[in-house]
Write a protein that holds these residues in place. Structure first.
Motif, short mmCIF file in Angstrom:
data_model
loop_
_atom_site.label_atom_id
_atom_site.label_comp_id
_atom_site.label_asym_id
_atom_site.label_seq_id
_atom_site.Cartn_x
_atom_site.Cartn_y
_atom_site.Cartn_z
N MET A 37 0.83 -1.21 0.00
CA MET A 37 0.00 0.00 0.00
C MET A 37 0.87 1.26 0.00
O MET A 37 0.53 2.25 -0.66
N LEU A 38 1.98 1.22 0.72
CA LEU A 38 2.90 2.36 0.71
C LEU A 38 3.49 2.54 -0.69
O LEU A 38 3.65 3.67 -1.16
N GLY A 39 3.80 1.42 -1.35
CA GLY A 39 4.30 1.51 -2.71
C GLY A 39 3.27 2.12 -3.66
O GLY A 39 3.62 2.90 -4.55
N ILE A 40 2.00 1.78 -3.46
CA ILE A 40 0.94 2.37 -4.28
C ILE A 40 0.83 3.87 -4.02
O ILE A 40 0.69 4.67 -4.95
N ALA A 41 0.90 4.26 -2.74
CA ALA A 41 0.85 5.69 -2.41
C ALA A 41 2.00 6.43 -3.07
O ALA A 41 1.82 7.54 -3.61
N ALA A 42 3.19 5.84 -3.04
CA ALA A 42 4.36 6.47 -3.65
C ALA A 42 4.18 6.57 -5.17
O ALA A 42 4.53 7.59 -5.79
N SER A 43 3.63 5.53 -5.78
CA SER A 43 3.43 5.54 -7.23
C SER A 43 2.43 6.62 -7.64
O SER A 43 2.64 7.33 -8.64
N LEU A 44 1.36 6.75 -6.88
CA LEU A 44 0.37 7.79 -7.19
C LEU A 44 0.95 9.19 -6.96
O LEU A 44 0.61 10.13 -7.69
N THR A 45 1.80 9.31 -5.95
CA THR A 45 2.48 10.59 -5.73
C THR A 45 3.32 10.95 -6.95
O THR A 45 3.30 12.10 -7.43
N SER A 46 4.04 9.97 -7.49
CA SER A 46 4.83 10.20 -8.71
C SER A 46 3.94 10.60 -9.87
O SER A 46 4.26 11.51 -10.64
N MET A 47 2.81 9.91 -10.02
CA MET A 47 1.91 10.18 -11.13
C MET A 47 1.37 11.61 -11.07
O MET A 47 1.41 12.34 -12.07
N VAL A 48 0.91 12.01 -9.89
CA VAL A 48 0.36 13.36 -9.74
C VAL A 48 1.45 14.40 -9.96
O VAL A 48 1.23 15.42 -10.64
N ALA A 49 2.64 14.14 -9.42
CA ALA A 49 3.74 15.08 -9.62
C ALA A 49 4.12 15.17 -11.09
O ALA A 49 4.44 16.26 -11.60
N GLY A 50 4.06 14.05 -11.79
CA GLY A 50 4.38 14.05 -13.21
C GLY A 50 3.38 14.83 -14.04
O GLY A 50 3.75 15.46 -15.04
N TYR A 51 2.12 14.82 -13.65
CA TYR A 51 1.09 15.59 -14.35
C TYR A 51 1.19 17.08 -14.06
O TYR A 51 0.73 17.91 -14.85
N THR A 52 1.78 17.43 -12.94
CA THR A 52 1.79 18.81 -12.49
C THR A 52 2.83 19.64 -13.22
O THR A 52 3.99 19.24 -13.34
N GLU A 53 2.40 20.79 -13.70
CA GLU A 53 3.30 21.74 -14.35
C GLU A 53 3.63 22.83 -13.34
O GLU A 53 2.75 23.60 -12.94
N ALA A 54 4.88 22.89 -12.95
CA ALA A 54 5.28 23.85 -11.92
C ALA A 54 5.89 25.09 -12.54
O ALA A 54 6.55 25.03 -13.58
N ASP A 55 5.66 26.21 -11.88
CA ASP A 55 6.33 27.44 -12.30
C ASP A 55 7.79 27.35 -11.84
O ASP A 55 8.15 26.46 -11.06
N PRO A 56 8.66 28.25 -12.32
CA PRO A 56 10.08 28.16 -11.99
C PRO A 56 10.37 28.11 -10.49
O PRO A 56 11.32 27.44 -10.06
N GLU A 57 9.55 28.78 -9.69
CA GLU A 57 9.80 28.83 -8.26
C GLU A 57 9.54 27.49 -7.58
O GLU A 57 10.09 27.21 -6.51
N ARG A 58 8.71 26.66 -8.19
CA ARG A 58 8.34 25.39 -7.58
C ARG A 58 8.94 24.19 -8.31
O ARG A 58 8.71 23.05 -7.92
N ARG A 59 9.66 24.43 -9.37
CA ARG A 59 10.18 23.33 -10.18
C ARG A 59 11.12 22.43 -9.41
O ARG A 59 11.05 21.20 -9.51
N ASP A 60 11.99 23.02 -8.62
CA ASP A 60 12.93 22.21 -7.84
C ASP A 60 12.20 21.36 -6.82
O ASP A 60 12.56 20.20 -6.58
N ARG A 61 11.19 21.93 -6.18
CA ARG A 61 10.41 21.18 -5.20
C ARG A 61 9.72 19.98 -5.87
O ARG A 61 9.71 18.88 -5.33
N LEU A 62 9.16 20.21 -7.02
CA LEU A 62 8.46 19.15 -7.73
C LEU A 62 9.42 18.05 -8.15
O LEU A 62 9.11 16.86 -8.05
N SER A 63 10.59 18.44 -8.61
CA SER A 63 11.61 17.46 -9.00
C SER A 63 12.04 16.62 -7.81
O SER A 63 12.22 15.40 -7.92
N ALA A 64 12.19 17.26 -6.66
CA ALA A 64 12.59 16.53 -5.46
C ALA A 64 11.49 15.55 -5.03
O ALA A 64 11.79 14.44 -4.57
#
Length: 222
Positions: A37-64
């Motif tokens: 279940m933790l692996g599923i949560a992590a995978s969904l976190t990756s998916m949502v982060a991958g869909y998200t378009e961040a502005d320059p100020e948040r790009r590093d946070r999103l990459s991390a």
């Protein structure tokens, strides 16, 4: 697979792994399920982060977040397999003949199992912050996936908490009192309280965004 010991998150299909989980062996069991279940949560976190378009100020946070989520996905599955191994060892000691050696084996197996659960819980707690960030800043079209991720994360935390608590309580079978267990294993004991607090935090996060994921009620009202 015919041999339950061959079932791992690394080598088995989802069908094979869940078939192994369905057997009355306990290896894999609930603790390993929490790891998945933790692996599923992590995978969904990756998916949502991958869909998200961040502005320059948040790009590093999103990459991390993406980096941490991928690392967590892999770690969670390894922890699931570690728990299955610990569960197998835990069950075996109760088949030993009564006596001091059996009591000592129970103590060692219980502590080992509790440590595995606590480690899984630590990883799950650390994931709450990134998922919370995505709830606020992630792509709005995938907010439902954030809620599902929180659900999987909650299951992982609850599983880790319950298993760690149960494993510690099992030390009573080898003659220890709860007071002695608390005194001898304070970190493991405190981890149960930490995980309880984490569940409350996840529930609060989920409640704060659920109206965005499910804006209508069953009766058709909004």
């Amino acid at each position: 697979m015919s041999d339950v010991e061959e079932i791992t998150t690394q080598r088995s299909t989802v069908d094979e792994w869940t078939e192994g989980l369905a057997q009355s062996t306990g290896s894999p069991g609930g603790g390993a399920g929490a790891g998945v279940m933790l692996g599923i949560a992590a995978s969904l976190t990756s998916m949502v982060a991958g869909y998200t378009e961040a502005d320059p100020e948040r790009r590093d946070r999103l990459s991390a977040i993406l980096t941490r989520a991928e690392t967590l996905r892999q770690s969670a599955l390894h922890l699931a397999d570690d728990d299955a191994t610990a569960s197998r060892a835990f069950g075996a000691v109760f088949k030993l003949d009564q006596g001091p050696e059996r009591d000592e084996a129970i103590r060692e197996a219980a502590i080992g199992a509790a440590q595995t659960s606590a480690e899984l819980g630590d990883h799950a707690v650390a994931a709450i912050e990134d998922l919370s960030w995505l709830a606020d800043h992630g792509k709005r079209a995938v907010i439902a996936d954030v809620v599902v991720a929180f659900g999987a994360l909650r299951a992982a935390v609850a599983g880790a908490r319950t298993n760690a608590s149960f494993d510690l309580a099992t030390l009573k079978s080898s003659g220890s009192t709860l007071e002695e267990i608390h005194a001898q294993h304070p970190r493991l004991w405190n981890s149960v309280e930490t995980l309880t607090t984490a569940i409350e935090r996840i529930d609060a996060c989920t409640a704060s965004i659920d109206h965005r994921a499910a804006p209508t009620h069953a009766d058709g009202s909004t």
